[in-house]
Design a protein around this motif. Structure first.
Motif, mmCIF file in Angstrom:
data_model
loop_
_atom_site.group_PDB
_atom_site.id
_atom_site.type_symbol
_atom_site.label_atom_id
_atom_site.label_comp_id
_atom_site.label_asym_id
_atom_site.label_seq_id
_atom_site.Cartn_x
_atom_site.Cartn_y
_atom_site.Cartn_z
ATOM 1 N N MET A 55 2.678 -14.380 25.730
ATOM 2 C CA MET A 55 1.854 -13.610 24.794
ATOM 3 C C MET A 55 0.635 -14.410 24.356
ATOM 4 O O MET A 55 -0.479 -13.880 24.245
ATOM 5 C CB MET A 55 2.692 -13.230 23.558
ATOM 6 C CG MET A 55 3.689 -12.137 23.796
ATOM 7 S SD MET A 55 2.926 -10.592 24.261
ATOM 8 C CE MET A 55 3.346 -10.526 25.946
ATOM 9 N N ILE A 56 0.813 -15.730 24.120
ATOM 10 C CA ILE A 56 -0.341 -16.564 23.769
ATOM 11 C C ILE A 56 -1.323 -16.593 24.937
ATOM 12 O O ILE A 56 -2.546 -16.555 24.745
ATOM 13 C CB ILE A 56 0.127 -17.982 23.386
ATOM 14 C CG1 ILE A 56 0.905 -17.927 22.081
ATOM 15 C CG2 ILE A 56 -1.059 -18.907 23.203
ATOM 16 C CD1 ILE A 56 1.513 -19.236 21.676
ATOM 17 N N GLY A 57 -0.777 -16.610 26.168
ATOM 18 C CA GLY A 57 -1.644 -16.569 27.350
ATOM 19 C C GLY A 57 -2.465 -15.287 27.393
ATOM 20 O O GLY A 57 -3.654 -15.322 27.732
ATOM 21 N N VAL A 58 -1.836 -14.146 27.041
ATOM 22 C CA VAL A 58 -2.586 -12.877 27.026
ATOM 23 C C VAL A 58 -3.725 -12.961 26.016
ATOM 24 O O VAL A 58 -4.862 -12.541 26.290
ATOM 25 C CB VAL A 58 -1.633 -11.695 26.705
ATOM 26 C CG1 VAL A 58 -2.426 -10.427 26.500
ATOM 27 C CG2 VAL A 58 -0.649 -11.505 27.829
ATOM 28 N N ALA A 59 -3.440 -13.544 24.825
ATOM 29 C CA ALA A 59 -4.498 -13.696 23.812
ATOM 30 C C ALA A 59 -5.617 -14.580 24.348
ATOM 31 O O ALA A 59 -6.807 -14.275 24.149
ATOM 32 C CB ALA A 59 -3.909 -14.288 22.531
ATOM 33 N N ALA B 199 -6.447 -9.700 17.367
ATOM 34 C CA ALA B 199 -5.386 -8.708 17.138
ATOM 35 C C ALA B 199 -4.129 -9.104 17.899
ATOM 36 O O ALA B 199 -3.010 -8.981 17.381
ATOM 37 C CB ALA B 199 -5.862 -7.325 17.568
ATOM 38 N N GLN B 200 -4.317 -9.606 19.125
ATOM 39 C CA GLN B 200 -3.153 -10.006 19.931
ATOM 40 C C GLN B 200 -2.412 -11.162 19.249
ATOM 41 O O GLN B 200 -1.189 -11.150 19.152
ATOM 42 C CB GLN B 200 -3.631 -10.426 21.324
ATOM 43 C CG GLN B 200 -2.559 -10.962 22.232
ATOM 44 C CD GLN B 200 -1.706 -9.875 22.820
ATOM 45 O OE1 GLN B 200 -2.034 -8.712 22.739
ATOM 46 N NE2 GLN B 200 -0.582 -10.269 23.388
ATOM 47 N N ILE B 201 -3.184 -12.162 18.762
ATOM 48 C CA ILE B 201 -2.550 -13.302 18.094
ATOM 49 C C ILE B 201 -1.788 -12.812 16.856
ATOM 50 O O ILE B 201 -0.630 -13.182 16.627
ATOM 51 C CB ILE B 201 -3.609 -14.350 17.680
ATOM 52 C CG1 ILE B 201 -4.120 -15.082 18.907
ATOM 53 C CG2 ILE B 201 -3.029 -15.337 16.677
ATOM 54 C CD1 ILE B 201 -3.274 -16.204 19.370
ATOM 55 N N MET B 202 -2.435 -11.913 16.074
ATOM 56 C CA MET B 202 -1.818 -11.508 14.803
ATOM 57 C C MET B 202 -0.615 -10.606 15.032
ATOM 58 O O MET B 202 0.429 -10.791 14.406
ATOM 59 C CB MET B 202 -2.847 -10.785 13.935
ATOM 60 C CG MET B 202 -3.788 -11.741 13.255
ATOM 61 S SD MET B 202 -4.668 -10.969 11.913
ATOM 62 C CE MET B 202 -5.700 -9.813 12.767
#
Lengths: 104, 177
Positions: free
Chosen positions: B38-42, B56-59
């Motif tokens: 998920m961090i990679g996607v952000a 938004a992805q991080i949050m």
């Protein structure tokens, strides 16, 4: 950096999610695989946003993030409920709809 | 060149995290792999110069969804015997990989047939996304708010059901006494 690299990454991530979804029986891993597939679609939308130079795809991706959040809340609540009912997180144990099959 | 290196590192993290998520037996280690993905996607959103989505992805995904799943995993605290017994796990994963591989290739071919170059454009800031969101996408935005409310209520009801039954039993016992 070309869009092709992103398309390849999106395809691989979606397929990894699909593999996890069909080959594992742990409910949490099924859940995380679904999330991974949704995130890969999000990444594709962001890539298209950059490719087309259009913010509409970003707005769609943002709405997708909200849908993913709703899905997470419901899925985790369902897992807790199922665990309370049978004390297991094995998806093969939740076969109530297929019970008639055993007697047939 | 720098962008390609960052992309390669992030992609390695994402694919490695996803593979770790699929392969691990202990659920919490899978959750850590999922967190890395998920961090990679952000990071990928940031690399696409899409600041708002990266934030938004991080949050939402990292800050809320992954933490929520980790908390659920720790709350359930499934013992070794409650975990599914999967003796043929690697065989199944191998078989499904072989079956899914042509689909991956097809997906990549289909996607890359569309556009092969990035448009020359400004960074997508929250201002641009906000304008799109509140002009063309305002109805989906409202529907999503109702969806989130329904999901919240549903989650509370599903997770609380057992408690209600217990309190009813306690009330019955007290009535009998």
């Amino acid at each position: 950096m070309t869009p092709d690299m992103f398309y390849l990454l999106v395809s691989i991530l979606f397929s990894l999610g699909l593999i996890g979804l069909v080959s594992r029986r742990n409910l949490f891993i099924v859940y995380m695989s679904v999330e991974l597939m949704l995130s890969s679609v999000n990444l594709l939308l962001a890539t298209y946003s950059k490719v087309l130079g259009d913010a509409n795809a970003s707005a769609m991706a943002l709405l997708m993030i909200a849908v993913v959040a709703a899905e997470a809340a419901l899925f985790l609540a369902m897992i807790i409920h199922l665990y309370r009912a049978k004390q297991t997180i094995d998806s093969d144990r939740f076969d109530k709809l297929g019970e008639g099959r055993k007697h047939a | 060149m720098l962008e390609v290196s960052i992309f390669a590192i992030l992609a390695m993290f994402m694919i490695g995290g996803s593979v770790a998520m699929i392969l691990n037996k202990q659920t919490i280690y899978s959750a850590f792999g999922f967190l890395i993905a998920m961090i990679g996607v952000a990071g990928m959103f940031a690399l696409l110069e899409n600041r708002f989505l990266a934030l938004a992805q991080i949050m939402v995904s990292v800050g809320a969804i992954v933490v929520l799943s980790m908390l659920t995993i720790l709350t359930i605290n499934a013992k070794e015997e409650s975990l599914p017994h999967e003796p043929n796990k690697y065989k199944w994963i191998l078989l499904s990989s072989v079956l899914v591989a042509p689909f991956t290739f097809l997906l990549y071919k289909t996607l890359s047939a569309a556009h092969r170059n990035f448009a020359q454009m400004e960074t997508i800031t929250s201002k641009v996304v906000g304008k799109a969101l509140f002009s063309e996408w305002v109805l989906p935005f409202e529907i999503v708010s109702i969806l989130l409310l329904a999901a919240m209520l549903g989650a509370i009801v599903i997770a609380r059901k057992e408690e209600i039954v217990k309190t009813e039993e306690i009330i019955k016992k007290e009535e009998n006494v």
